[in-house]
Design an enzyme around this catalytic site. Structure first.
Site, short mmCIF file in Angstrom:
data_model
loop_
_atom_site.label_atom_id
_atom_site.label_comp_id
_atom_site.label_asym_id
_atom_site.label_seq_id
_atom_site.Cartn_x
_atom_site.Cartn_y
_atom_site.Cartn_z
N CYS A 135 30.69 45.43 49.82
CA CYS A 135 29.54 44.52 49.71
C CYS A 135 28.48 45.08 48.77
O CYS A 135 27.52 45.71 49.22
CB CYS A 135 28.94 44.28 51.09
N CYS A 158 24.75 45.91 57.31
CA CYS A 158 25.74 46.97 57.49
C CYS A 158 25.14 48.31 57.12
O CYS A 158 24.61 48.48 56.03
CB CYS A 158 26.96 46.67 56.62
N CYS A 187 32.66 45.82 60.54
CA CYS A 187 32.48 45.16 59.25
C CYS A 187 31.83 43.81 59.50
O CYS A 187 32.33 43.02 60.30
CB CYS A 187 33.82 44.97 58.55
N CYS A 229 30.24 51.83 51.09
CA CYS A 229 31.51 51.11 51.07
C CYS A 229 31.57 50.29 49.78
O CYS A 229 30.56 49.74 49.34
CB CYS A 229 31.55 50.21 52.30
N ASP A 283 44.47 26.31 38.94
CA ASP A 283 43.76 27.35 39.71
C ASP A 283 44.41 28.70 39.40
O ASP A 283 45.07 29.29 40.25
CB ASP A 283 43.88 27.00 41.21
N CYS A 304 38.40 31.87 39.48
CA CYS A 304 37.74 33.01 40.13
C CYS A 304 37.19 33.96 39.08
O CYS A 304 36.79 35.07 39.39
CB CYS A 304 38.70 33.71 41.08
N TYR A 357 49.61 26.54 39.17
CA TYR A 357 49.24 27.77 39.91
C TYR A 357 48.95 27.37 41.36
O TYR A 357 47.87 27.66 41.90
CB TYR A 357 48.02 28.47 39.29
N1 SAH Z 1 45.91 27.28 44.30
C1 SAH Z 1 46.40 28.30 45.19
C2 SAH Z 1 46.64 29.67 44.54
C3 SAH Z 1 45.65 30.13 43.54
S1 SAH Z 1 45.80 31.82 43.12
C4 SAH Z 1 45.51 28.47 46.38
O1 SAH Z 1 44.33 28.20 46.30
O2 SAH Z 1 45.99 28.87 47.43
C5 SAH Z 1 46.69 31.79 41.60
C6 SAH Z 1 48.18 31.58 41.76
O3 SAH Z 1 48.78 31.62 40.46
C7 SAH Z 1 48.89 32.66 42.56
O4 SAH Z 1 49.59 32.03 43.60
C8 SAH Z 1 49.86 33.31 41.56
O5 SAH Z 1 51.08 33.70 42.13
C9 SAH Z 1 50.07 32.19 40.56
N2 SAH Z 1 50.47 32.60 39.20
C10 SAH Z 1 50.13 33.73 38.53
N3 SAH Z 1 50.62 33.70 37.27
C11 SAH Z 1 51.32 32.55 37.15
C12 SAH Z 1 52.06 31.95 36.08
N4 SAH Z 1 52.17 32.55 34.89
N5 SAH Z 1 52.61 30.74 36.30
C13 SAH Z 1 52.48 30.11 37.50
N6 SAH Z 1 51.80 30.65 38.55
C14 SAH Z 1 51.23 31.83 38.37
#
Ligand code: SAH
Length: 456
Positions: free
Chosen positions: A84, A75, A163, A81, A385, A412, A316
């Site tokens: 990246c 790019c 992009c 930007c 997650d 993440c 989550y």
């Molecule tokens: N596993 C899913 C989302 C992961 S992202 C996927 O891969 O698609 C993290 C998620 O946690 C988001 O959807 C967010 O809304 C949720 N989240 C954030 N804080 C939270 C909490 N205190 N309790 C429950 N969920 C929560």
């Protein structure tokens, strides 16, 4: 401590590593200097632009000896930007940098030194991987309408004609919209003054279904000659199945306002992820790198070793992507997520896929997980997650009380992962395996999943 560098002076420095923010790190007499746009192994002449008590920032004036991992970024605006930050580094080296960031956090923050690191899962083709891009619209100094992405740490739009994380579909749609804005002299939104109409072009594609959605975010509830705009978008890009006008009249950073008006086609597009069907609206959360998401989720499920009598708790869970995948192998899945709309999507997605052994709760993990465990829930497997800030002690303590055999933590942010894994490993769990999965090539985002097993 004596500070061996001075602002506005030049120094020669060797770059050793890259931080999780994408800055190169070198040292002058042991003092840390961060230098953006460098690669490990570079020897550079820098101008010191900022000095702090513990570190300084330098700007590259000249690359004296380039690192062997330096490449010409595809790019032409990669250095301007904010997207990246690693595109000037060979992809193999990028994966190594991410592996270092993960292992460093596990060691320094978590105090872990004995676990298996499984090779980082990278992409075969680390370009054109995003199924969603959001382009802010702006005007340049000559008053010409442009769109692109924000420069690093700012809201100044850097014009991006193509992009390399997106694809030709984006280019065609953007050209049609910019031509329209120019032709009808539609005003462009100015963030500071909260004036002007056109804010952003949001494009989402179903990679497997081949369906595209275009969302036009505007500071108002109509656009002039909108039918003509819709026609030219559809003519430019045949995969467009949905065009939405999104009313976003608040002075906010949020990309979308609450109200959607269908301008063309359907309200939702479809796509497939891990063999499950999803119906996706403009507001739905959907992972942006579907190729790597499939690998990540499959790895999580593989580590979880789900058997047909297992009860799995997916904390989550978002729109239930991991839950639905687990439901195929498990006796029962319990999904927990704070966003009501995401849980509604998760329930609908379960129906679409004829999955009957998944239950979902729209509540915060810290409230509902302890409650379910106190009521007797005893999952054998927990998958979590969480967002970047990680989980919390209430949720983690409830997991310990439930005592699942295996905990798979998808993260993440290695720093909060290391902290939370330490909490569990001080209370009966052992860290077995860590796997990095590169969801965002050319950026410093690091995703990984780990397996912890109960040992007492
Ligand atoms: N596993 C899913 C989302 C992961 S992202 C996927 O891969 O698609 C993290 C998620 O946690 C988001 O959807 C967010 O809304 C949720 N989240 C954030 N804080 C939270 C909490 N205190 N309790 C429950 N969920 C929560």
């Amino acid at each position: 401590m004596r500070i061996p560098v001075e602002k506005n002076k030049e120094y020669v420095i060797n770059i050793d590593t890259i931080t999780n923010e994408g800055n190169g790190v070198g040292r002058i007499e042991g003092f840390t200097v961060f230098v953006p746009q460098t690669a490990p192994g570079d020897e550079v002449r820098v101008l010191i632009v900022k000095v702090n008590t513990r570190f300084a920032y330098g700007k590259v004036l000249e690359i004296l000896k380039p690192s062997a991992s330096r490449i010409e970024p595809k790019c032409p605006v990669a250095d301007k930007c904010g997207g990246c930050t690693l595109m000037h580094i060979d992809y193999k080296e990028q994966l190594k940098i991410k592996e270092n960031i993960i292992n460093d956090a596990m060691k320094r923050i978590g105090g872990f030194d004995e676990y298996e690191y499984e090779e980082t899962i990278g992409m075969e083709n680390p370009y054109e991987y995003r199924n969603k891009l959001i382009f802010p619209v702006d005007v340049d100094k000559q008053g010409k309408c442009i769109c692109g992405f924000y420069a690093s740490r700012s809201h100044r739009v850097v014009e991006v004609k193509r992009c390399f994380l997106g694809n030709r579909v984006h280019e065609r749609i953007i050209k049609a919209v910019l031509d329209y804005i120019d032709k009808y002299k539609v005003s462009v939104y100015n963030e500071k003054e909260h004036k002007g109409l056109f804010r952003r072009i949001f494009i989402r594609q179903g990679f497997k279904s081949g369906e595209t959605m275009v969302v036009l975010s505007v500071n108002g509830n109509k656009l002039p000659k909108i039918e003509e705009l819709a026609d030219s978008i559809v003519n430019a890009e045949k995969s467009v199945k949905s065009i939405i006008l999104n009313v976003n009249t608040k002075q906010t950073n949020l990309v979308l306002g609450d109200k959607n008006i269908i301008v063309y086609g359907q309200e939702r597009i479809n796509d497939t992820l891990c063999e499950a069907q999803y119906s996706i609206s403009a507001h739905s959360f959907f992972q942006v790198n579907p190729v790597q998401t499939e690998k990540l989720y499959k790895k999580a499920v593989e580590l979880a070793e789900i058997k047909k009598d297992d009860v799995v708790m997916d904390i989550y869970c978002g729109i239930g992507t991991i839950s639905l995948l687990c439901a195929k192998y498990a006796k029962e899945v319990i999904g927990v997520e704070i966003v009501q709309q995401a849980i509604q999507d998760a329930k609908e997605n379960a129906l679409i896929n004829n999955i009957k052994n998944a239950r979902f709760f729209a509540e915060s993990a810290e409230n509902i997980v302890p409650e379910l465990v106190n009521e007797g829930a005893r999952p054998n497997v927990v998958i979590l997650d969480p967002p970047r800030k990680g989980s919390d002690e209430k949720t983690l303590s409830a997991i310990v009380k439930a005592g699942p055999d295996r905990v798979v933590y998808v993260s993440c942010n290695p720093a909060t992962l290391a902290r939370d894994a330490r909490f569990l490993c001080d209370r009966g769990y052992k860290l077995i395996k860590v796997v990095g999965v590169d969801q965002f090539p050319h950026t410093t985002h690091v995703e990984c999943c780990v397996l912890m097993c109960r040992v007492r």
